[in-house]
Design a protein around this motif. Structure first.
Motif, PDB file in Angstrom:
ATOM      1  N   GLN A 168       0.824  -1.205   0.000  1.00 26.79           N
ATOM      2  CA  GLN A 168       0.000   0.000   0.000  1.00 26.79           C
ATOM      3  C   GLN A 168       0.863   1.262   0.000  1.00 26.79           C
ATOM      4  OE1 GLN A 168      -3.041   0.147   3.027  1.00 26.79           O
ATOM      5  NE2 GLN A 168      -3.309   2.346   2.805  1.00 26.79           N
ATOM      6  N   ALA A 169       1.861   1.326   0.851  1.00 24.66           N
ATOM      7  CA  ALA A 169       2.722   2.511   0.927  1.00 24.66           C
ATOM      8  C   ALA A 169       3.509   2.689  -0.371  1.00 24.66           C
ATOM      9  CB  ALA A 169       3.681   2.388   2.107  1.00 24.66           C
ATOM     10  N   LEU A 170       3.918   1.588  -0.959  1.00 26.11           N
ATOM     11  CA  LEU A 170       4.664   1.647  -2.219  1.00 26.11           C
ATOM     12  C   LEU A 170       3.784   2.222  -3.331  1.00 26.11           C
ATOM     13  CD1 LEU A 170       7.297   0.911  -3.737  1.00 26.11           C
ATOM     14  CD2 LEU A 170       6.234  -1.276  -4.258  1.00 26.11           C
ATOM     15  N   LEU A 171       2.535   1.808  -3.389  1.00 28.90           N
ATOM     16  CA  LEU A 171       1.609   2.309  -4.408  1.00 28.90           C
ATOM     17  C   LEU A 171       1.437   3.823  -4.276  1.00 28.90           C
ATOM     18  CD1 LEU A 171      -0.456   1.858  -6.711  1.00 28.90           C
ATOM     19  CD2 LEU A 171      -2.188   1.620  -4.914  1.00 28.90           C
ATOM     20  N   SER A 172       1.257   4.290  -3.063  1.00 28.07           N
ATOM     21  CA  SER A 172       1.073   5.724  -2.829  1.00 28.07           C
ATOM     22  C   SER A 172       2.280   6.515  -3.345  1.00 28.07           C
ATOM     23  CB  SER A 172       0.864   5.972  -1.335  1.00 28.07           C
ATOM     24  OG  SER A 172       0.744   7.346  -1.094  1.00 28.07           O
ATOM     25  N   GLY A 173       3.478   6.075  -2.994  1.00 30.04           N
ATOM     26  CA  GLY A 173       4.700   6.748  -3.450  1.00 30.04           C
ATOM     27  C   GLY A 173       4.856   6.690  -4.954  1.00 30.04           C
ATOM     28  N   TYR A 174       4.528   5.528  -5.513  1.00 27.60           N
ATOM     29  CA  TYR A 174       4.643   5.354  -6.963  1.00 27.60           C
ATOM     30  C   TYR A 174       3.689   6.280  -7.715  1.00 27.60           C
ATOM     31  CZ  TYR A 174       4.176   3.309 -11.581  1.00 27.60           C
ATOM     32  OH  TYR A 174       4.109   3.136 -12.941  1.00 27.60           O
ATOM     33  N   LEU A 175       2.436   6.335  -7.275  1.00 27.34           N
ATOM     34  CA  LEU A 175       1.455   7.191  -7.945  1.00 27.34           C
ATOM     35  C   LEU A 175       1.845   8.670  -7.839  1.00 27.34           C
ATOM     36  CD1 LEU A 175      -1.936   5.502  -6.942  1.00 27.34           C
ATOM     37  CD2 LEU A 175      -0.830   5.504  -9.183  1.00 27.34           C
ATOM     38  N   GLU A 176       2.325   9.077  -6.670  1.00 28.93           N
ATOM     39  CA  GLU A 176       2.737  10.465  -6.485  1.00 28.93           C
ATOM     40  C   GLU A 176       3.902  10.814  -7.416  1.00 28.93           C
ATOM     41  OE1 GLU A 176       4.254  13.243  -2.824  1.00 28.93           O
ATOM     42  OE2 GLU A 176       2.838  11.638  -2.399  1.00 28.93           O
ATOM     43  N   GLN A 177       4.880   9.918  -7.495  1.00 25.97           N
ATOM     44  CA  GLN A 177       6.034  10.153  -8.370  1.00 25.97           C
ATOM     45  C   GLN A 177       5.621  10.135  -9.845  1.00 25.97           C
ATOM     46  OE1 GLN A 177       9.165   7.232  -8.048  1.00 25.97           O
ATOM     47  NE2 GLN A 177      10.722   8.799  -8.413  1.00 25.97           N
ATOM     48  N   ALA A 178       4.739   9.242 -10.220  1.00 27.29           N
ATOM     49  CA  ALA A 178       4.282   9.159 -11.612  1.00 27.29           C
ATOM     50  C   ALA A 178       3.552  10.434 -12.021  1.00 27.29           C
ATOM     51  CB  ALA A 178       3.380   7.933 -11.795  1.00 27.29           C
ATOM     52  N   PHE A 179       2.677  10.937 -11.149  1.00 25.59           N
ATOM     53  CA  PHE A 179       1.946  12.168 -11.459  1.00 25.59           C
ATOM     54  C   PHE A 179       2.892  13.368 -11.533  1.00 25.59           C
ATOM     55  CE2 PHE A 179      -1.995   9.911 -10.482  1.00 25.59           C
ATOM     56  CZ  PHE A 179      -2.853  10.468 -11.404  1.00 25.59           C
ATOM     57  N   THR A 180       3.854  13.424 -10.618  1.00 25.45           N
ATOM     58  CA  THR A 180       4.824  14.526 -10.626  1.00 25.45           C
ATOM     59  C   THR A 180       5.615  14.524 -11.924  1.00 25.45           C
ATOM     60  OG1 THR A 180       4.998  14.432  -8.217  1.00 25.45           O
ATOM     61  CG2 THR A 180       6.785  15.541  -9.388  1.00 25.45           C
ATOM     62  N   THR A 181       6.077  13.357 -12.341  1.00 22.15           N
ATOM     63  CA  THR A 181       6.832  13.243 -13.587  1.00 22.15           C
ATOM     64  C   THR A 181       5.972  13.626 -14.781  1.00 22.15           C
ATOM     65  OG1 THR A 181       8.187  11.479 -12.630  1.00 22.15           O
ATOM     66  CG2 THR A 181       8.150  11.644 -15.032  1.00 22.15           C
ATOM     67  N   MET A 182       4.741  13.153 -14.806  1.00 19.16           N
ATOM     68  CA  MET A 182       3.836  13.463 -15.912  1.00 19.16           C
ATOM     69  C   MET A 182       3.568  14.970 -15.993  1.00 19.16           C
ATOM     70  SD  MET A 182       0.087  11.890 -16.812  1.00 19.16           S
ATOM     71  CE  MET A 182      -0.802  12.792 -15.581  1.00 19.16           C
ATOM     72  N   LEU A 183       3.373  15.622 -14.848  1.00 21.21           N
ATOM     73  CA  LEU A 183       3.130  17.064 -14.837  1.00 21.21           C
ATOM     74  C   LEU A 183       4.357  17.842 -15.322  1.00 21.21           C
ATOM     75  CD1 LEU A 183       1.067  17.479 -11.548  1.00 21.21           C
ATOM     76  CD2 LEU A 183       0.257  17.730 -13.897  1.00 21.21           C
ATOM     77  N   ARG A 184       5.557  17.398 -14.918  1.00 23.19           N
ATOM     78  CA  ARG A 184       6.786  18.052 -15.394  1.00 23.19           C
ATOM     79  C   ARG A 184       6.919  17.912 -16.903  1.00 23.19           C
ATOM     80  NH1 ARG A 184      10.696  15.392 -11.934  1.00 23.19           N
ATOM     81  NH2 ARG A 184       9.895  15.926  -9.914  1.00 23.19           N
ATOM     82  N   GLN A 185       6.655  16.723 -17.420  1.00 23.47           N
ATOM     83  CA  GLN A 185       6.733  16.502 -18.862  1.00 23.47           C
ATOM     84  C   GLN A 185       5.702  17.351 -19.598  1.00 23.47           C
ATOM     85  OE1 GLN A 185       6.272  12.252 -19.098  1.00 23.47           O
ATOM     86  NE2 GLN A 185       8.473  11.891 -19.028  1.00 23.47           N
ATOM     87  N   GLN A 186       4.515  17.469 -19.033  1.00 22.64           N
ATOM     88  CA  GLN A 186       3.462  18.285 -19.639  1.00 22.64           C
ATOM     89  C   GLN A 186       3.892  19.752 -19.678  1.00 22.64           C
ATOM     90  OE1 GLN A 186      -0.234  18.305 -17.466  1.00 22.64           O
ATOM     91  NE2 GLN A 186      -1.387  19.096 -19.189  1.00 22.64           N
ATOM     92  N   GLU A 187       4.470  20.247 -18.591  1.00 19.07           N
ATOM     93  CA  GLU A 187       4.942  21.637 -18.555  1.00 19.07           C
ATOM     94  C   GLU A 187       6.045  21.864 -19.582  1.00 19.07           C
ATOM     95  OE1 GLU A 187       6.131  22.187 -14.498  1.00 19.07           O
ATOM     96  OE2 GLU A 187       4.070  22.341 -13.783  1.00 19.07           O
ATOM     97  N   THR A 188       6.968  20.913 -19.709  1.00 18.01           N
ATOM     98  CA  THR A 188       8.049  21.025 -20.685  1.00 18.01           C
ATOM     99  C   THR A 188       7.479  21.059 -22.090  1.00 18.01           C
ATOM    100  OG1 THR A 188       9.567  19.860 -19.206  1.00 18.01           O
ATOM    101  CG2 THR A 188      10.171  19.952 -21.529  1.00 18.01           C
ATOM    102  N   MET A 189       6.543  20.183 -22.376  1.00 15.72           N
ATOM    103  CA  MET A 189       5.931  20.120 -23.705  1.00 15.72           C
ATOM    104  C   MET A 189       5.185  21.422 -24.013  1.00 15.72           C
ATOM    105  SD  MET A 189       5.748  18.188 -26.221  1.00 15.72           S
ATOM    106  CE  MET A 189       5.001  16.802 -26.958  1.00 15.72           C
ATOM    107  N   GLN A 190       4.434  21.937 -23.043  1.00 20.78           N
ATOM    108  CA  GLN A 190       3.711  23.190 -23.242  1.00 20.78           C
ATOM    109  C   GLN A 190       4.676  24.340 -23.490  1.00 20.78           C
ATOM    110  OE1 GLN A 190       1.322  23.324 -19.674  1.00 20.78           O
ATOM    111  NE2 GLN A 190      -0.432  22.344 -20.675  1.00 20.78           N
ATOM    112  N   SER A 191       5.786  24.347 -22.775  1.00 20.75           N
ATOM    113  CA  SER A 191       6.794  25.395 -22.954  1.00 20.75           C
ATOM    114  C   SER A 191       7.400  25.335 -24.351  1.00 20.75           C
ATOM    115  CB  SER A 191       7.892  25.233 -21.897  1.00 20.75           C
ATOM    116  OG  SER A 191       8.956  26.084 -22.154  1.00 20.75           O
ATOM    117  N   GLU A 192       7.725  24.133 -24.810  1.00 21.20           N
ATOM    118  CA  GLU A 192       8.299  23.965 -26.148  1.00 21.20           C
ATOM    119  C   GLU A 192       7.292  24.350 -27.235  1.00 21.20           C
ATOM    120  OE1 GLU A 192      11.508  23.322 -26.944  1.00 21.20           O
ATOM    121  OE2 GLU A 192      11.820  23.477 -24.783  1.00 21.20           O
ATOM    122  N   MET A 193       6.029  23.994 -27.029  1.00 22.58           N
ATOM    123  CA  MET A 193       4.997  24.352 -28.002  1.00 22.58           C
ATOM    124  C   MET A 193       4.810  25.870 -28.042  1.00 22.58           C
ATOM    125  SD  MET A 193       3.944  21.765 -29.640  1.00 22.58           S
ATOM    126  CE  MET A 193       2.418  22.300 -30.365  1.00 22.58           C
TER     127      MET A 193
END
Length: 171
Positions: free
Chosen positions: A87-112
């Motif tokens: 359970q604790a691993l899932l929570s950390g994994y989801l938080e890290q996955a969302f953080t990474t996805m948001l960073r990638q989205q911001e980078t893509m928006q900046s490049e566009m």
């Protein structure tokens, strides 16, 4: 670190934004969060932190009335993780996955945004280079056919432009 916006929840279940000095709805809180605000919801009498509970209510409303993000299968999988060692691993994994996805989205928006600010810059540079090359090809062709050097060709071109339509030359 960003200051949390304090929201008080009263016994009548109304929410009060102490920063904005006004009553707010769950939709108002959702809009604050979307805008990047951090919120902290506390029970007015006990001071208990209710932030997580209110955030879950906001998600529940979005899932029920908006376009759902969490499908039934995903929700079932999440439920299966509760009470297990992972359970604790899932929570950390989801938080890290969302953080990474948001960073990638911001980078893509900046490049566009960069690309849209100057969409023709690469084409303009290409056209400029093509014009330079075309000028060099013309000069080389003129030189090959007339046997004149580039300077002589320029002088000949200048002489031609000084000639009027009636054939007389400028003085």
């Amino acid at each position: 670190m960003q200051q949390e916006r304090l929201i008080r929840k009263y016994s009548n279940r109304r929410l009060y934004d102490t920063g904005g000095s006004r009553h707010v709805t769950l939709e108002d809180l959702r809009q604050l969060i979307v805008a990047g605000e951090k919120i902290k919801v506390v029970d007015d009498k006990s001071g208990e932190d209710l932030t997580r509970s209110v955030l879950l209510q906001i998600i529940c409303e979005q899932e029920q009335f908006g376009s759902p993000v969490l499908g039934s299968e995903l929700l079932e999988m999440i439920i299966r993780f509760y009470g297990r060692p992972m359970q604790a691993l899932l929570s950390g994994y989801l938080e890290q996955a969302f953080t990474t996805m948001l960073r990638q989205q911001e980078t893509m928006q900046s490049e566009m945004a960069k690309a849209l600010q100057t969409p023709f810059a690469p084409l303009t540079e290409l056209a400029r280079k093509n014009m330079e090359l075309w000028g060099q090809v013309q000069a080389a062709t003129r030189e090959a056919f007339t046997g004149q050097g580039a300077d002589t060709a320029k002088e000949a071109h200048q002489d031609d432009s000084d000639t009027h339509s009636d054939g007389s030359k400028e003085k």
